[in-house]
Design an enzyme around this catalytic site. Sequence first.
Site, PDB file in Angstrom:
ATOM      1  N   ASP A   1       0.865  -1.168   0.000  1.00  0.00           N
ATOM      2  CA  ASP A   1       0.000   0.000   0.000  1.00  0.00           C
ATOM      3  C   ASP A   1       0.908   1.226   0.000  1.00  0.00           C
ATOM      4  O   ASP A   1       1.841   1.308   0.804  1.00  0.00           O
ATOM      5  CB  ASP A   1      -0.883  -0.018   1.255  1.00  0.00           C
ATOM      6  CG  ASP A   1      -1.553   1.311   1.496  1.00  0.00           C
ATOM      7  OD1 ASP A   1      -2.292   1.764   0.606  1.00  0.00           O
ATOM      8  OD2 ASP A   1      -1.323   1.902   2.571  1.00  0.00           O
TER       9      ASP A   1
ATOM     10  N   ASP B   1      -0.920  -0.515   6.208  1.00  0.00           N
ATOM     11  CA  ASP B   1      -1.051   0.106   7.524  1.00  0.00           C
ATOM     12  C   ASP B   1      -2.471   0.508   7.860  1.00  0.00           C
ATOM     13  O   ASP B   1      -2.729   0.970   8.963  1.00  0.00           O
ATOM     14  CB  ASP B   1      -0.165   1.358   7.604  1.00  0.00           C
ATOM     15  CG  ASP B   1      -0.713   2.488   6.736  1.00  0.00           C
ATOM     16  OD1 ASP B   1      -1.147   2.204   5.599  1.00  0.00           O
ATOM     17  OD2 ASP B   1      -0.729   3.641   7.194  1.00  0.00           O
TER      18      ASP B   1
ATOM     19  N   ASP C   1      -6.523  -2.113   4.135  1.00  0.00           N
ATOM     20  CA  ASP C   1      -5.558  -3.137   3.751  1.00  0.00           C
ATOM     21  C   ASP C   1      -5.815  -4.469   4.450  1.00  0.00           C
ATOM     22  O   ASP C   1      -5.190  -5.476   4.104  1.00  0.00           O
ATOM     23  CB  ASP C   1      -4.129  -2.684   4.102  1.00  0.00           C
ATOM     24  CG  ASP C   1      -3.761  -1.366   3.462  1.00  0.00           C
ATOM     25  OD1 ASP C   1      -4.085  -1.184   2.283  1.00  0.00           O
ATOM     26  OD2 ASP C   1      -3.171  -0.512   4.147  1.00  0.00           O
TER      27      ASP C   1
END
Length: 810
Positions: free
Chosen positions: A324, A573, A577
């Site tokens: 990400d 994080d 996700d």
Amino acid sequence: WHALTADEALRRLRSTTPEPTSLDRSRAAIAAAARLPVFAPARYGAGLVADLIDELDDPLTPVLALGALASAVVGSPVDAALVAAATGLNAFVGGVQRFRGRLALAGLREDERQQARKVRDGGPTVTIGASDLVPGDTIALRAGDVVPADARLLELTDLEVDESALTGESLPVAKQVEPTPDAPPTERHCMIFAGTTVVSGEATAVVVAVGDDTLSGRAVNLAARTPPSEGIQARLRELTRSALPLTLGGGALVTVLSAIRGTRMRDAVAGGVAIAVAAVPEGLPLVATMAQSAAARRLSTRGILVRSPRALEALGRLDTVCFDKTGTLTENRLRVAKVEEVDDAVPTLTAAARACPGDNGERQAHVTDQAIVDAARPDQGWEQESALPFEASRGYSAAVGRDDDGTTWLLVKGAPEVVLRACDTGSDGARAGEAMADEGLRVIAVAGRTVAGDERPALDGPLEHLRLLGFVGLSDSPRDGSETLVRGLREAGVAPVMLTGDHPSTARAIAVALGWPADTTVVTGEELAQRDRSGRAELVAGAGVIARVAPEQKLQVVEALRAAGRVTAMVGDGVNDAAAIRAANVGIGVRAKSSTAARTAADIALTEDDLTVLLEAVAEGRALWRSVADAVTILVGGNVGEVGFSVLGALVGGRPPLSTRQFLLVNLMTDLFPAMAVAVTRPDEDGTAAMGAQLTRDIRNRGITTGIGATTAWLAGRLTPGTRRRTSTMALCGLVGTQLAQTLRGRWRSPLVVGTAVGSAVALGVVVQTPGVSQFFGCTPLGPFAWAGVGSGVATGAAASLLPPLRYRP
């Protein structure tokens, strides 16, 4: 709730949600504790017991139990106790490691307990735990707060919220009180969501969802429904199934051969049981657990918390890592990425910094202002007289001041659509700003004009007669170490993939700056949406960047990569996700604000901000595979040699050369500890190992070599004067010595392996040469001539292991 007005939402909540009683509060606290199951078990010990029981659910446990039962049936309760002890020791070590990992994770969660400011009707605001909130409570928020629950906004003043934990977008979102019917979650601007962060402004809101009912809670539950990846134990189960025919067949064959040679049936059955016990690698589950625990401990010193040690095996086979972008590869902090000059009256960046409120050396309240001030050079030639801070409703900030030549300026920066309307000159340069916007940058227009000596411009009044100076483009800041990480992964043969909501051209530029090649393939979320499952797998197989990807598409990307045969890790994080982290072969959560959901779903959590430790994690995973494969070769290969040697001995002599107790002595005392030492140490040379065809060849070659050494020592005993017990003892020592010699050849650089192998040899010598103890194990003390025969067997076996057909990977 977002489709209702603030008054309607508040009225409906108050009418349907009665004021909670003390009992309700207690139940809420219990429910909150239940959502964190690691705490209570860790405090009262029940968690350790449960972990020990879970470790007993191992593919080799039934086989070991059968061996213990068989030993007891033929009159060897001590042998049965030794086998049971090996099983219990394995469960204890594995359970303690799992329990320690849960305790460490509990410590991380303790650090993240949130507080909330509850607004009491007609009373002061009080601070309570976020877990004590219930729907209908009114909360107050201000800059810097992490939102404790999903809530409908009632009142606000210039509220902007960082929703990157949910959406992956680093730019703050301006909020409003007006309802947003039919809007998707990312555009429900009258709502605030648990886990997001207030960037500027203040507000009051009514809680509409808490805990598992929040948007982030549902994301965690979605992740929990995706089954976690299997670990090394899955490979061991396959190996166990392959070894079962050897175990049963070898025992049956020896029993039949002994009976044919006229051996008493009881002795023939005892010989068969001995072979069955010899074929069972009692230390195999313990070796795997010890290897994983040792690797987890080494990684913990580098800021890597391994929640599931078995997930480390996936790191050893890893070939793709999805990142990400926002908050992982980048800092989720704005920086000036590009400046376009339109008028050279005042440098654009300098003018933008002068339009920020206060002295340029002061910390700015708004993240955009701070990014501009950080990028501008210190400005000693500017004296600010008045300033107007940025407000979302106004769309600009402004300042009046005097530069070093005495000229007074009115300088304005803000949204291009607001600033350009006030410009008389330079507006034809608007295309430069549009081009920057097409690149995915957040564009700030900068304009100004000189002020006459007696003029006092109203900063909050209508802006007019400005000249456009230029545009400032802002983007997220790369995290320190990201470039080193990407380069290191590529050098290790692992393909990095960046997931971002940015425009494709912006995503490519960021990726290239972080270490991706300039010709990297960029795929968009729209292209993914147009494909079916198999089409997505084909599309992402060669992609390095996935741009314009919606949060819910991250899971599709990971699933598509796995469908394409990739062993995939997901690093993230945020709440958005979590599902992708759980779906990956190994999920990695980054320590960051509001990342509880990501780390809850993750197999591995980074406890520090340095991402380059992932390179060490990959290297450790590969070393784990190599170490476990070598340890399995020691245990299983040695047992294969024992079975082959025993079958040959039964065929020649009518009974196996070694007894059940002697086989247990070999497996538990002289095989297990060297194998454990190999498992818990890094190999002498870096490399990868797979528990497939190569491992099968290594096991076969070690088994043949072991059989050659043991047979040579046994024949030396049979061909020289002596008792059957003396011959059996020589065979035992030759078998053990040949295995230890092979172990030392593979790991001679490791002091632990060398020390353990030498210690095992000394221990065996003490057992053999000590009267009483020697008899207990069916041995007899040997003289110099007999030890010379043992040495010849070991030397023959060691020489055989050097032959190309029998050479195995050390």
